[in-house]
Design an enzyme around this catalytic site. Structure first.
Site, PDB file in Angstrom:
ATOM      1  CD  GLU A   1      -2.891  -1.114   2.411  1.00  0.00           C
ATOM      2  OE1 GLU A   1      -2.890  -0.119   3.152  1.00  0.00           O
ATOM      3  OE2 GLU A   1      -3.679  -2.075   2.575  1.00  0.00           O
TER       4      GLU A   1
ATOM      5  CD  GLU B   1      -3.411  -5.902   3.979  1.00  0.00           C
ATOM      6  OE1 GLU B   1      -4.286  -5.115   4.401  1.00  0.00           O
ATOM      7  OE2 GLU B   1      -2.195  -5.685   4.054  1.00  0.00           O
TER       8      GLU B   1
END
Ligand code: IFM
Length: 455
Positions: free
Chosen positions: A164, A359
């Protein structure tokens, strides 16, 4: 019961990250998160990651839990300051040993390790030299990646360079809600570039050291929906999509930074009209290095009703009309169709050869009941409906190869401290007892069947 079967070989896993679970802070160098946690008011409950889930001491037990669940893979991150306490130079043998032992244990349990090299815990010493706003940090990252790849590459084939980069750059350097806690729009864009550049530089290095390596990067992506058909909302939708999704997807897939965003940033005098100063000739080519897979972290959609610049506080992007019952305790709307939409969009627009959901999960605080079970029905439903959407995407031709639930364990949720629980395994932070939640039992069934209930 009617089920939907996943393709043979589909990888079912769970994910964690070093700072969120490891603890054992005394046996590693300091990271920007250690310092950020000391800042008064930075963490909702005033906590830190010093103890966390004591995973360093308890990893054998945690691998046994993974085995009990039947996990095929485990995605964890290596703590850069555990390996190189000051970011470069002197490495820590005990630090590297820990990951050695973890990998061996996983392999002995039949679990494939997926290693993430950077999940936000930059060595503090590097922050003192400018952190990710400095190009030298990207260079240091490549050296660090090489050290880890050399050590684990005989056993680990799957590598994620960064987790991220949007959050690390925009939330950490512009919103200031994450470490290092700065509020500087240009600094955030510069950071995003150096993160992506270090990814581009590290990929060939890892490939050179790891036989049959599969290397990718993980982006957190979210569908952007306009609140209404009004043109100002449509325009805002495009900008937010540019800032949140395309700013990262475009360069990784060889398109360079999106022109409309650069224009927008220039109009707002965040970057000069000539472009982002940190981008040097050849950088965009380096970032565009072919990858073996893209990792997608998906949690929610964003409903856009404002053009606040460059990134609004998250709240402005949530759908305020979603009833509370349809939000997780993070306040995020439960929107499983958004996973399908994201997977299909990435497949059609960017065509990566393989995708993983690296995720997906939800924060609900449900704890043990009197009979000892942890009846986290809302998380179970969340996972079931998201698995169904993943299945739908595969049916629509998306090359989705695996799915990692976030998270294996309840853990330190960054600025929210321990107030949020994402685990499928309950952790009692006092006693460090672990207990499988009902969602974990459900997941065990899904893994065993390689199928999800149709309804
Ligand atoms: O806990 C985080 C994780 O570190 C990165 N992705 C989102 C999760 C939930 O907020």
């Amino acid at each position: 019961m009617k089920t939907r079967a996943f393709p043979g070989g589909f990888v079912w896993g769970a994910a964690t990250s070093a700072f969120q679970i490891e603890g054992a802070a005394d046996s590693r160098g300091e990271s920007i998160w250690d310092e950020f946690c000391r800042r008064p008011g930075a963490i909702e409950d005033g906590s830190d990651g010093r103890r966390a889930c004591e995973h360093v001491q308890r990893f054998e037990h945690d691998v046994a839990l993974m085995r009990e669940l039947g996990l095929g893979a485990y995605r964890f991150s290596v703590s850069w300051p555990r390996v190189l306490p000051t970011g470069r130079g002197q490495l820590s043998e005990p630090g590297l040993d820990f990951y050695d032992r973890l990998v061996d244990r996983l392999l002995a349990a039949g679990i494939t390790p997926f290693v993430t090299l950077y999940h936000w815990d930059l060595p503090l010493a590097l922050q003192r030299e400018g952190g990710w706003t400095a190009r030298s940090t990207a260079e240091a990252f490549v050296d660090y990646a090489r050290i880890v790849a050399k050590r684990l590459g005989d056993r680990v084939r799957h590598w994620v360079t960064h987790n991220e980069p949007r959050v690390a750059s925009m939330v950490g350097h512009h919103l200031g809600r994450h470490a290092p806690g700065t509020q500087d729009a240009l600094g955030a864009l510069t950071t995003s570039h150096h993160l992506l550049l270090s990814h581009g530089w590290a990929v060939p290095e890892i490939r050179a050291l790891v036989p049959k390596a599969e290397v990718g990067i993980t982006l957190d992506l979210a569908p952007m929906h306009a609140a209404t058909a009004a043109s100002e909302h449509q325009k805002a939708r495009r900008l937010h999509d540019g800032h949140f999704n395309r700013w990262f997807l475009d360069p990784v897939f060889g398109r360079g930074y999106p022109r409309d965003m650069l224009r927008h940033f220039a109009e707002r005098e965040v970057v000069p009209a000539s472009g982002l100063p940190a981008v040097l000739p050849g950088d965009e080519d380096a970032i565009a290095v072919p990858i073996d897979f893209l990792g997608i972290n998906y949690y929610r959609r964003n409903v856009v009703r404002t053009e606040s610049f460059p990134e609004p506080e998250d709240e402005e992007l949530w759908d305020p009309s979603a009833p509370l019952s349809e939000r997780t305790e993070m306040g995020w709307e439960v929107y499983p169709e958004g996973l399908w939409e994201t997977l299909v969009r990435v497949h059609l627009d960017y065509a990566p050869s393989a995708l993983y959901v690296t995720e997906n999960g939800a924060s609900y605080s449900t704890g043990p009941s009197e009979d000892g079970s942890v009846p986290d029905v809302l998380r179970l439903d969340f996972l079931r409906t998201h698995f169904q959407q993943a299945h739908r995407a595969i049916e629509d031709g998306v090359p989705l190869r695996g799915y990692f639930v976030w998270s294996l364990l309840d853990n330190f949720e960054w600025d929210r401290g321990y107030t949020q629980r994402f685990g499928i395994v309950w952790v009692d932070y006092e006693t460090q007892e672990r207990r499988l939640k009902d969602s974990a039992l459900f997941y065990r069934r899904v893994i065993a069947d390689n199928a999800v209930p149709a309804e």
